[in-house]
Design a protein around this motif. Structure first.
Motif, PDB file in Angstrom:
ATOM      1  N   THR A 226      -1.509 -10.732  33.027  1.00  0.00           N
ATOM      2  CA  THR A 226      -0.919  -9.379  34.531  1.00  0.00           C
ATOM      3  C   THR A 226      -0.719 -11.194  34.817  1.00  0.00           C
TER       4      THR A 226
ATOM      5  N   ARG B 138      -0.295  -4.171  34.359  1.00  0.00           N
ATOM      6  CA  ARG B 138      -0.866  -2.950  34.688  1.00  0.00           C
ATOM      7  C   ARG B 138      -0.029  -1.837  34.647  1.00  0.00           C
TER       8      ARG B 138
ATOM      9  N   THR C 123      -7.953  -8.527  36.886  1.00  0.00           N
ATOM     10  CA  THR C 123      -9.023  -7.364  36.407  1.00  0.00           C
ATOM     11  C   THR C 123      -9.912  -8.600  35.190  1.00  0.00           C
TER      12      THR C 123
ATOM     13  N   LYS D 142     -10.534  -2.945  37.996  1.00  0.00           N
ATOM     14  CA  LYS D 142     -10.002  -3.845  39.284  1.00  0.00           C
ATOM     15  C   LYS D 142     -10.879  -5.230  39.803  1.00  0.00           C
TER      16      LYS D 142
END
Ligand code: ADP
Ligand code: MG
Length: 530
Positions: free
Chosen positions: A18, A78, A194, A222
């Motif tokens: 991410t 995401r 995450t 989150k």
């Protein structure tokens, strides 16, 4: 004369993260992380469109997040393979390149392309050709759509995905290949956005063979370094407010003689960048200084500078409640796997945010021993994927599908509840989350249904998934993953026609659905691509 591109015979291990991505190859008996971004081993997963021709990826793109946010995209992982709140897949037009729009798959393909090109530039002597085959890491909770979108992104980048591998399994392989193998290990992965915890059992099965069994996984969707940055921003902003009487986070109130929302937003972004730097500094030192000359200009034209000091204990107090959430997830995972703290032989840290000292302190206190630290949390996932890739074989002929034969056996668990919609919009479960998928054959489960009305000639089969047990398909957390129609059912009284639905889940947790009716008509799932 046509030229034929020479492909590298290596299968690459790729961590498409991410926040950051990395690529590795198993070479001379060990996993080697390849330099990708101007001499660096990790590539920020950020893409910025500069003009009609130029797309920046990595550190350069990242530094444009502040200057040109409308042409810059971060954290695309995401969005990949998901629908947004408006029910549509993520899609973006860049003002700097108005002629077309980009999907999350397209953006991910840019990142993969940059990884491959960067690796080629830095390591041609090792690779001996253009990368073609890859093992790509995915989070343990990725669903079908997310996995397929990842595979599509790889294709766009000219890669063929030999296998997907779950990030915690990759980390476990990287660790276990070097150490005593027979262990129960806990992977604590805290990245940018995450948190994931996984429990694995590693057993040697003789002669260089090992088996990896996932005993349980949990997470917090989150929770990560971005939240820590935000805590620092809050501390800094409170201190700034004391001296300036301006609240950087309040865009609505007219403050300081009229500060524009734009100026406040810019100030927030500047602060975000500096907050992350300060956070990393606090992993090393007890204090960090945040200095931002001319953070903003107020309505009277007065320039406000920001200069504050933040110490580690202040930071620790702010992030403690967040880390407690990760601790609870760890406890849930251990309980769900019917283990106790004493059963865990090793705690492996993965992800940049595990460099935060309080993370290590919390885990040491919880387990009564230090987490294992002889491994780089930023690149361990890519390294493990490369080690796994080395146990797979690629064919000499590039048109032949690579073999999935491996000396490493990965026993996997079903990650989501899978079922179909039945009468009254109920979620009818066919494969339950947590079931074990055997190492060598797909997990296959069938259920029988029948027609609902007299003379019914068509049935629509709609497939759903959810991470928790749900009764109705319209509940929150239930996602449709595809549908198909069975037609030409001979007219019969209601209930006379039986339809058998079979769900088949392979090692990658990829689903195939088949339907067969007693009169011989049937159908198969066509995945609704997003
Ligand atoms: P992802 O798996 O989401 O791609 P990474 O594992 O690369 O994420 O972790 C990125 C996060 O790690 C960022 O929030 C970054 O600020 C944080 N990070 C990196 N180095 C440090 C450090 N030395 N101290 C604290 N946090 C760090
Ligand atoms: Mg990661």
């Amino acid at each position: 004369m046509a030229l034929i591109e020479k492909y590298s015979t290596y299968i690459f291990g790729i961590d498409l993260g991410t926040s950051n991505s990395a690529i590795a190859v198993y070479h001379k008996g060990r996993a080697e992380i390849l330099k990708v971004d101007d001499g660096r081993y990790t590539l920020p997963s950020v893409v910025s469109v500069l003009d009609v021709e130029t797309t920046l990826v990595g550190k350069q793109a990242r530094s444009r997040m502040l200057v040109d946010p409308n042409n810059t995209v971060a954290s695309i992982k995401r969005e990949i393979g998901k629908l947004g709140e408006d029910g549509k897949p993520w899609n973006k037009e860049f003002p700097n390149r108005p002629e077309r729009s980009y999907s999350a798959t397209d953006i991910s393909a840019f990142i993969l392309t940059k990884l491959v090109m960067g690796a080629q530039q830095s390591s041609m002597d090792i690779l001996q050709g253009t990368p073609r085959y890859a093992v790509i890491c995915i989070p343990a909770n990725f669903d079908d759509n997310q996995k397929n979108a990842t595979i599509d992104a790889a294709k766009l980048a000219g890669l063929e995905v030999v296998s997907l591998i779950e990030e915690p399994v990759a980390a476990a392989i990287a660790y276990a290949l070097e150490k005593d193998r027979d262990q129960t290990i806990l992977i604590y992965d805290l990245g940018g956005g995450t948190f994931d915890v996984s429990l694995l059992r590693v057993d040697s099965t003789g002669e260089g063979l090992a088996s990896f069994k996932i005993l349980g996984k949990e997470g917090v969707q989150k929770l990560g370094g971005d939240d820590f940055d935000l805590e620092i921003m809050k501390i800094a902003s409170a201190k700034f407010q004391e001296s300036s009487e301006i609240d950087i986070f309040d865009l609505k109130k007219d403050q300081g003689g009229g500060v524009s929302p734009k100026a406040l937003r810019e100030a927030q972004q500047k602060l975000k960048e500096k907050a992350e730097i300060a956070k990393c500094e606090l992993s090393q030192s007890q204090k960090a200084l945040i200095e931002i000359p001319s953070l903003l200009k107020d309505g009277d034209g007065k320039v406000h500078n920001l200069e504050i000091e933040i110490d580690r204990s202040e930071f620790n107090d702010a992030i403690r409640p967040l880390l407690l959430q990760s601790k609870e997830a760890v406890e849930r995972a251990i309980a769900a796997a019917k283990l106790t703290i004493e059963d865990i032989s090793r705690i492996i840290l993965v992800g940049g945010s595990t460099r935060v000292p309080l993370v290590r302190e919390m885990l040491t206190e919880m387990f009564g021993k230090e987490p294992y630290s002889d491994i780089d949390p930023d690149t361990v996932v890519a390294a493990g994927a490369a080690s796994f890739a080395a146990t797979l074989s690629v064919p000499d002929d590039p048109d032949v599908q690579p073999q999935l034969d491996s000396s490493l056996v990965i026993d996997n668990l079903v990650t989501l509840n899978l079922g179909i919609e039945v009468r009254d919009r109920r979620f009818n479960l066919i494969i339950a989350k947590g079931l074990e998928i055997p190492a060598d054959v797909p997990l296959s489960m069938s259920k029988e249904y029948s027609t609902q009305r007299d003379n019914q000639t068509e049935i629509r089969i709609t497939v759903y998934q959810s991470s928790d047990t749900k009764e109705f398909i319209y509940e929150e957390g239930v996602t449709c993953i595809g549908e198909f129609l069975i037609t030409k059912i001979p007219p019969k009284p209601k209930g006379a026609e039986k339809i058998t639905i079979t769900f088949e889940l392979d090692q990658q947790n990829l689903l195939k659905v088949k339907a067969e009716s007693s009169s011989g008509v049937g159908g198969a799932l066509e995945i609704k691509r997003s």
